[in-house]
Design an enzyme around this catalytic site. Structure first.
Site, PDB file in Angstrom:
ATOM      1  N   PHE A  22     -37.375  17.593  95.340  1.00 50.24           N
ATOM      2  CA  PHE A  22     -36.954  16.221  95.609  1.00 50.24           C
ATOM      3  C   PHE A  22     -36.685  15.974  97.101  1.00 50.24           C
ATOM      4  CE2 PHE A  22     -32.866  13.525  95.360  1.00 50.24           C
ATOM      5  CZ  PHE A  22     -33.554  12.341  95.577  1.00 50.24           C
ATOM      6  N   ILE A  23     -35.819  16.776  97.685  1.00 48.60           N
ATOM      7  CA  ILE A  23     -35.488  16.583  99.098  1.00 48.60           C
ATOM      8  C   ILE A  23     -36.679  16.924  99.983  1.00 48.60           C
ATOM      9  CG2 ILE A  23     -34.002  17.353 100.989  1.00 48.60           C
ATOM     10  CD1 ILE A  23     -31.808  17.826  98.881  1.00 48.60           C
ATOM     11  N   SER A 129     -23.860  22.462  99.817  1.00 48.55           N
ATOM     12  CA  SER A 129     -23.419  21.630  98.701  1.00 48.55           C
ATOM     13  C   SER A 129     -22.019  21.069  98.932  1.00 48.55           C
ATOM     14  CB  SER A 129     -23.432  22.446  97.401  1.00 48.55           C
ATOM     15  OG  SER A 129     -22.816  21.733  96.348  1.00 48.55           O
ATOM     16  N   TYR A 154     -22.608  28.964  92.237  1.00 53.32           N
ATOM     17  CA  TYR A 154     -23.491  28.144  93.074  1.00 53.32           C
ATOM     18  C   TYR A 154     -22.806  27.822  94.405  1.00 53.32           C
ATOM     19  CZ  TYR A 154     -26.524  24.127  94.258  1.00 53.32           C
ATOM     20  OH  TYR A 154     -27.380  23.251  94.869  1.00 53.32           O
ATOM     21  N   ARG A 279     -17.166  20.258  81.125  1.00 53.88           N
ATOM     22  CA  ARG A 279     -17.542  21.611  81.529  1.00 53.88           C
ATOM     23  C   ARG A 279     -16.562  22.149  82.559  1.00 53.88           C
ATOM     24  NH1 ARG A 279     -23.702  20.067  83.070  1.00 53.88           N
ATOM     25  NH2 ARG A 279     -22.469  18.768  84.500  1.00 53.88           N
TER      26      ARG A 279
END
Length: 323
Positions: A22-23, A129, A154, A279
């Protein structure tokens, strides 16, 4: 130092790793406007580049690579800027195979940086992130100085890679930029993937399909349209100031319920929503302080969520089969 929007330095050799996503796709479309730059796109399969190849850019070439620690790093020779967009996992699944993902992402990056030094690469750009590196105990908006205590593997991997970049700068003087990106959405994002709530909700609403929400919809996130992302990345990459790490988001929080309401308004029909248990990897509130970016590069003035969804709908209706 301020840089005009979209300004790109001339005569650069640019390599994008993980370029078919996508990026990478949106970044390539913008970078390719400057015919003086030579751009090499690298991903795991040549078939992944089908969307970009349709543009027939004269200054873009394609390479297939394993994108792991065993890849042929000789491709870095002669490159000025490396964009590191490679990630083998997502926040929601990263805690399932922690050691394997660390090997796939962190060890790969360490070998990559060794090769960057060997091949005298001028600058490495890493998309980190903003949604995971800060954890859940901090007060929003989150500045770049906020303590980083991720609750997902992550986020841990992103911080490890950030620290490696600092180390290689300290040891070898290698220049770098870290962009702590929040939740981008828009054209060329997979609408049926595990990332991209806005894109996925919009696509499912257009298709009349069920939308699944984890939790009660009160989770707050920072959503940013992809054109704003690319514009800001290029400003950061081409800018010179004392900082190498920048938050990148719209700068304010929007709840998942607000996103659903906006999607419903834009699409103009009822949507089917099913709520599931929350979650453990999802922090309740996450949005970023982007004042460092705006101090050096001017107001971001991001596209509003409603206008961004309208643009996304327009793209989907043009490029995808919506029945």
């Amino acid at each position: 130092m301020n840089i005009n929007e979209g300004q790109i330095k001339l005569d650069m050799n640019i390599l994008i790793l993980g370029a078919a996503g996508f990026i990478g796709t949106n970044l390539t479309i913008k970078l390719a406007e400057n015919k003086d730059d030579q751009i090499t796109l690298v991903d795991k399969k040549m078939s992944y580049f089908s969307k970009i190849k349709k543009f027939n850019f004269s200054n873009v070439k394609f390479k297939e690579s394993s994108l792991d620690e065993n890849m042929d790093f000789s491709i870095l020779k002669g490159q000025d800027i490396i964009y590191h967009l490679v990630s083998t996992n997502t926040p929601s699944t990263s805690n399932q195979h922690i050691s394997q993902d660390i090997q796939a992402n962190v060890l790969f990056t360490s070998n990559l940086l060794d090769s960057c030094v060997e091949n005298e690469v001028k600058k490495v750009v890493f998309i980190s992130s903003g949604g995971t590196v800060y954890g859940r105990e901090n007060k929003c908006p989150l500045s770049e100085n906020t303590p980083t205590n991720p609750i997902s593997s992550y986020g841990v991997q992103k911080i490890m890679i950030e620290k490696l970049l600092y180390l290689y700068n300290y040891k070898y003087g290698m220049d770098y930029r870290i962009i702590r990106l929040t939740n981008p959405y828009g054209p060329y994002q997979r609408p049926n993937g595990v990332l991209g709530a806005v894109t996925t909700f919009t696509y499912k609403a257009l298709k009349g399909e069920e939308i699944q929400i984890f939790g009660d919809g009160t989770v707050i996130r920072d959503f940013i349209y992809i054109d704003d992302v690319v514009r800001a990345i290029l400003n950061i990459v081409n800018g010179e100031n004392k900082y190498r790490t920048f938050n990148l988001g719209c700068g304010y929080g929007i709840s998942i319920k607000e996103v659903l309401e906006t999607v419903k308004k834009v699409v103009g029909k009822d949507i089917q929503v099913v709520y599931k248990n929350g979650r453990s990897v999802d922090v309740p509130v996450n949005y970023l302080d982007i004042s460092r970016y705006e101090k050096y590069y001017g107001k971001l003035n991001p596209v509003s969520l409603e206008d961004g969804i309208k643009k996304t709908v327009s793209f989907m209706e043009k490029e995808m089969v919506i029945k």
